[in-house]
Scaffold this active site. Sequence first.
Site, PDB file in Angstrom:
ATOM      1  N   GLU A   6      60.731  29.234  81.340  1.00  0.00           N
ATOM      2  CA  GLU A   6      62.167  29.217  81.637  1.00  0.00           C
ATOM      3  C   GLU A   6      62.506  30.036  82.876  1.00  0.00           C
ATOM      4  O   GLU A   6      63.682  30.233  83.179  1.00  0.00           O
ATOM      5  CB  GLU A   6      62.968  29.719  80.428  1.00  0.00           C
ATOM      6  CG  GLU A   6      62.988  28.730  79.274  1.00  0.00           C
ATOM      7  CD  GLU A   6      63.870  29.171  78.121  1.00  0.00           C
ATOM      8  OE1 GLU A   6      64.198  28.309  77.293  1.00  0.00           O
ATOM      9  OE2 GLU A   6      64.226  30.365  78.046  1.00  0.00           O
ATOM     10  N   ASP A  41      68.655  27.290  60.403  1.00  0.00           N
ATOM     11  CA  ASP A  41      68.726  27.281  61.869  1.00  0.00           C
ATOM     12  C   ASP A  41      67.331  27.578  62.408  1.00  0.00           C
ATOM     13  O   ASP A  41      66.828  28.690  62.251  1.00  0.00           O
ATOM     14  CB  ASP A  41      69.729  28.322  62.360  1.00  0.00           C
ATOM     15  CG  ASP A  41      69.937  28.285  63.870  1.00  0.00           C
ATOM     16  OD1 ASP A  41      69.235  27.518  64.556  1.00  0.00           O
ATOM     17  OD2 ASP A  41      70.799  29.036  64.362  1.00  0.00           O
ATOM     18  N   GLY A  78      67.101  33.329  74.917  1.00  0.00           N
ATOM     19  CA  GLY A  78      66.150  33.105  76.003  1.00  0.00           C
ATOM     20  C   GLY A  78      64.758  33.279  75.449  1.00  0.00           C
ATOM     21  O   GLY A  78      64.499  34.225  74.691  1.00  0.00           O
ATOM     22  N   LYS A  79      63.852  32.380  75.814  1.00  0.00           N
ATOM     23  CA  LYS A  79      62.515  32.428  75.201  1.00  0.00           C
ATOM     24  C   LYS A  79      61.812  33.749  75.479  1.00  0.00           C
ATOM     25  O   LYS A  79      61.108  34.284  74.626  1.00  0.00           O
ATOM     26  CB  LYS A  79      61.675  31.243  75.681  1.00  0.00           C
ATOM     27  CG  LYS A  79      62.212  29.887  75.230  1.00  0.00           C
ATOM     28  CD  LYS A  79      61.195  28.791  75.400  1.00  0.00           C
ATOM     29  CE  LYS A  79      60.094  28.868  74.369  1.00  0.00           C
ATOM     30  NZ  LYS A  79      60.572  28.701  72.983  1.00  0.00           N
ATOM     31  N   GLY A  80      61.997  34.285  76.674  1.00  0.00           N
ATOM     32  CA  GLY A  80      61.360  35.565  76.977  1.00  0.00           C
ATOM     33  C   GLY A  80      61.904  36.689  76.132  1.00  0.00           C
ATOM     34  O   GLY A  80      61.167  37.435  75.477  1.00  0.00           O
ATOM     35  N   ASP A 122      59.542  31.168  68.952  1.00  0.00           N
ATOM     36  CA  ASP A 122      59.394  32.448  69.645  1.00  0.00           C
ATOM     37  C   ASP A 122      59.082  33.575  68.667  1.00  0.00           C
ATOM     38  O   ASP A 122      58.308  34.491  68.987  1.00  0.00           O
ATOM     39  CB  ASP A 122      60.675  32.765  70.416  1.00  0.00           C
ATOM     40  CG  ASP A 122      60.949  31.757  71.511  1.00  0.00           C
ATOM     41  OD1 ASP A 122      59.986  31.253  72.115  1.00  0.00           O
ATOM     42  OD2 ASP A 122      62.137  31.460  71.765  1.00  0.00           O
TER      43      ASP A 122
END
Length: 297
Positions: free
Chosen positions: A138, A239, A39-41, A245
């Site tokens: 998001e 990857d 999750g970006k956060g 982020d």
Amino acid sequence: MTDIVVLGSTNMDLVAYVAKPPQRGETVTGREFRTVPGGKGANQAIAAAHAGANVSMIGAVGNDAFGSRLRSTLEHSGVDTDHLRTVEGPSGTAHIVVDDEGGNAIVVVPGANGTVDHLVPGDEALIASADALLLQLEIPLAAVVAGAQAARAHGVRTVLTPAPAQHLPPELLDTTDLLVPNEHEATILTGRIDPREAALALLDSVPEVVVTLGASGCLYATRGAEPLTVPAPHVTAVDSTGAGDTFVGALAVAFGEERPVREALTWAAAAAALSVQRWGASASMPYRSEIDKQHAS
């Protein structure tokens, strides 16, 4: 130490590794599958904590097994989760295909993140105590705007990653101090394909912009000065999930420590270069000592 609050998403990344990603209507055989907290956060929170900041997370997880693991991962990474609420239903998930060149394609299913549509009691006070607030897209836009407005009211620097790319309302741009899009997002926001032109166009709305350029580094622009391009270290990517982020989390730490702009950008680029050499998102994020070593090399 720099105090950072992240208002954003937590997802369980469901990652399939393939030689080449499938085209529409095509089925391919993968070689491996992993579940990785992301999750970006949460990614930005973990990146900033690893880079040396005191970090708190505002968001939501579901009351499922993924939610428990997401919370535990944040806590073990040194992120305070007192403001990470648990809600009925599933946690957010990201369905990711990673190819042999390190590229990725992602489908995000919001789950619990969709309930984060406003600030709850205590959130604004936490934001007010920070040096910087990190935001992404998001979670519902209403909460992002509320967080940015709270930060502006208390003199807290706001750093916005406009992903997934979408139209940004004036009330969000007006309360954003630093905008960090990638090339694709910068083009969607401005209609300009050239990163330099896109960055300059974005300065009409925000005072500082960093356009991330993947293996080519990044471009920094601020009002009244010539844009600055900083190259990325040359590495072999396995990857790239979470690299952006990682960059944002490290950059927020560097700016919080009042490093000169070029040094802050090269330090963040070193962090991102380390992350792309490892599998997964949160699992790939380097610690401060590793970033320092990469930056010095």
